[in-house]
Design an enzyme around this catalytic site. Structure first.
Site: not given
Ligand code: BES
Ligand code: MN
Ligand code: ZN
Length: 490
Positions: A252, A257, A264, A336, A338
């Site tokens: 990944k 992120d 978040k 995200e 996965r």
């Protein structure tokens, strides 16, 4: 790129000690200076080493730890580091001892003589000699040179060379993980991976148009809110039998992120520069394999993307079709990783028909709640591959703990509108994520998923790394490949 230390290696020379400036490290067994070199230093300092080792302070020094004698009379050195390393020490203790030498940046002479754990000590020393001070102006001092005095010069040279291949791979991983997201953009990440071509790795970079053609919409969906284009990079090292199926490593690579529209909270969000840690480990392993000329076929695949909120970003509730063909209802845009892995896993299987797959990802906060920073979460559909990985991780001192998979967790992914949702509630969150990935792994494919969210970044110094990126996983995966997939000399 952080350089790896290259110590000078000299045969033991008792006459060179008294006039030597800088630091001198001696190895001691338990309660007395064991080696001839340590006894020599003890004599030159008129017994100061012995006095130190009969002091109360010394009683608290554990194997792998040290105490300094500063400005010792009788020597030109500024300090003698008295390092406790029993001859029967295990691998981890020897590495910790080596690391203790590199905790300061000062120039040093290390008297190893003929310690049986010499090569592990050297590896620990190399791994701890890592500094990421690229962005500190003014206050940085360069590392001083390290000289090793040994009985077995050839053996030490071999240890330094093999340690160097590991350290270069691990430093590659750590540098990538430590870089901020304004520097390590998706484009820059892919560019740095193309640098592996110089070592004989075959590197292919897929742009958005190609990913679209392949139908990798789960991967692309994560990146549509970002100015940085989504990439997939495929790195192939073919050191094994020509034409034989490779082992696959999938990572990944979320360069940052934010969570996307499911954004978040602000506190701690800066840590999400490490969300490409899985891809970073894959890159580091490929580098080490190439540097040591591994006799194995290994393919590393990474999905590189940035998860940002934007007017065009993916929304909660969007339904997206995967490369496999299954549709996913994206309930939470912060789940995200996965989505990235699902398409890259599928591509890896369709394209390379690998013997087995290990994927790595900073996938869930839930694995941190479960295991903290001591162990990565290990999920698998195959006891043999999982056992081999756990054994490799154990022998390299990298914490890894197997977690359960269960149909009940898979059931929670059921969607009203699509084939599945990308989340299934908080309880057992790390296993739910693993069950999601498993839907994109073919039934007979040996597969291990490593959730490395807790082990990728360290809040303080570890045995062999300063605070920050650890490079966890490079040693274990390199060991697994060496032990289980490499052609043996006949
Ligand atoms: N990158 C995070 C996981 C993470 C959290 C890594 C903390 C390192 C430190 C991942 O993309 C994420 O946001 N996961 C969510 C999943 C949830 C929405 C189901 C999480 O763990 O909260
Ligand atoms: Mn996320
Ligand atoms: Zn993430």
């Amino acid at each position: 790129m952080t350089d790896v230390l290259s110590p000078e290696i000299l045969p033991f020379d008792a006459d060179a000690l008294a006039g030597r400036t800088g630091r001198i490290t001696i190895l001691v067994d338990g309660t007395e200076p064991a080696h001839a070199s340590a006894r020599r230093i003890d004599r030159l300092t008129k017994g100061a080493v012995t006095r130190l080792m009969t002091s109360e302070a010394w009683a608290k020094v554990k194997p792998g730890e040290s105490l300094d004698l500063t400005w010792p009379a009788g020597l030109a050195a500024e300090a003698v580091q008295v390092l406790r390393l029993p001859r029967k020490a295990d691998v981890a203790t020897a590495r910790k001892a080596g690391a203790a030498i590199a905790r300061t940046k000062a120039a040093s002479l290390v008297l190893l003589e003929n310690h049986p754990r010499q090569s592990d000590l050297i590896l620990g020393l190399l791994l701890r000699a890592y500094d990421f001070d690229l962005y500190k102006s003014g206050e940085t001092t360069p590392r001083g040179a390290v000289t090793l005095m040994v009985a077995d010069v050839e053996g030490a040279k071999v240890a330094v060379a093999s340690g160097n291949a590991l350290a270069q791979g691990i430093f590659f991983t750590r540098d990538l993980v430590n870089e901020p997201a304004n520097v390590l953009t998706t484009v820059e990440f892919a560019h740095r991976l193309t640098g592996l071509r110089d070592l004989g790795v075959h590197v292919e970079v897929f742009d958005e148009e190609e990913l679209e053609r392949l139908g990798m919409r789960l991967l692309l969906g994560v990146g549509i809110g970002s100015e940085c284009p989504t990439k997939m990079v495929v790195m192939r090292w073919n050191g094994g039998v020509a034409g034989e199926a490779p082992f696959a490593l999938v990572g990944k690579g979320v360069c940052f992120d934010t969570g996307g529209i499911s954004i978040k909270p602000a506190g701690g969000m800066e840590e999400m520069t490490m969300d490409m840690g899985g891809a970073g480990v894959v890159a580091g392993v490929m580098k080490t394999l190439a540097l040591r000329g591994a006799k194995a076929n290994v393919v590393g695949l990474v999905g590189i993307v940035e998860n940002m909120p934007d007017g065009r970003a993916q929304r909660p509730g969007d339904i997206v079709k995967s490369m496999k063909g299954d549709t996913v209802e994206v309930i939470n845009t912060d789940a995200e990783g996965r989505l990235v892995l699902a398409d890259v896993l599928w591509y890896a299987q369709e394209t390379f028909k690998p013997k087995g797959i290990i994927n790595l990802a900073t996938l869930t906060g839930a694995i941190i709640v479960a295991l903290g920073a001591e162990h990565a979460g290990v999920f698998s559909n195959n006891d043999d591959l999982c056992g081999a990985f756990l054994k490799a991780a154990g022998s390299e001192g990298e914490g890894a703990w197997r977690m359960p998979m269960a149909q009940g967790h898979d059931d929670k992914l059921k969607s009203r509108l699509a084939d599945m949702m990308n989340v299934g509630g908080r309880e057992g969150g790390a296993t739910i994520a693993a069950q999601f990935l498993k839907r994109f792994v073919k039934d007979d494919m040996p597969w291990v998923h490593l959730d490395i969210a807790g082990v990728t970044l360290s809040k303080g110094d570890t045995a062999t790394a300063p605070k920050g990126a650890t490079g966890w996983g490079v040693l274990a995966l390199n060991r697994l490949i060496a032990d289980a997939y490499e052609m043996k000399e006949t």
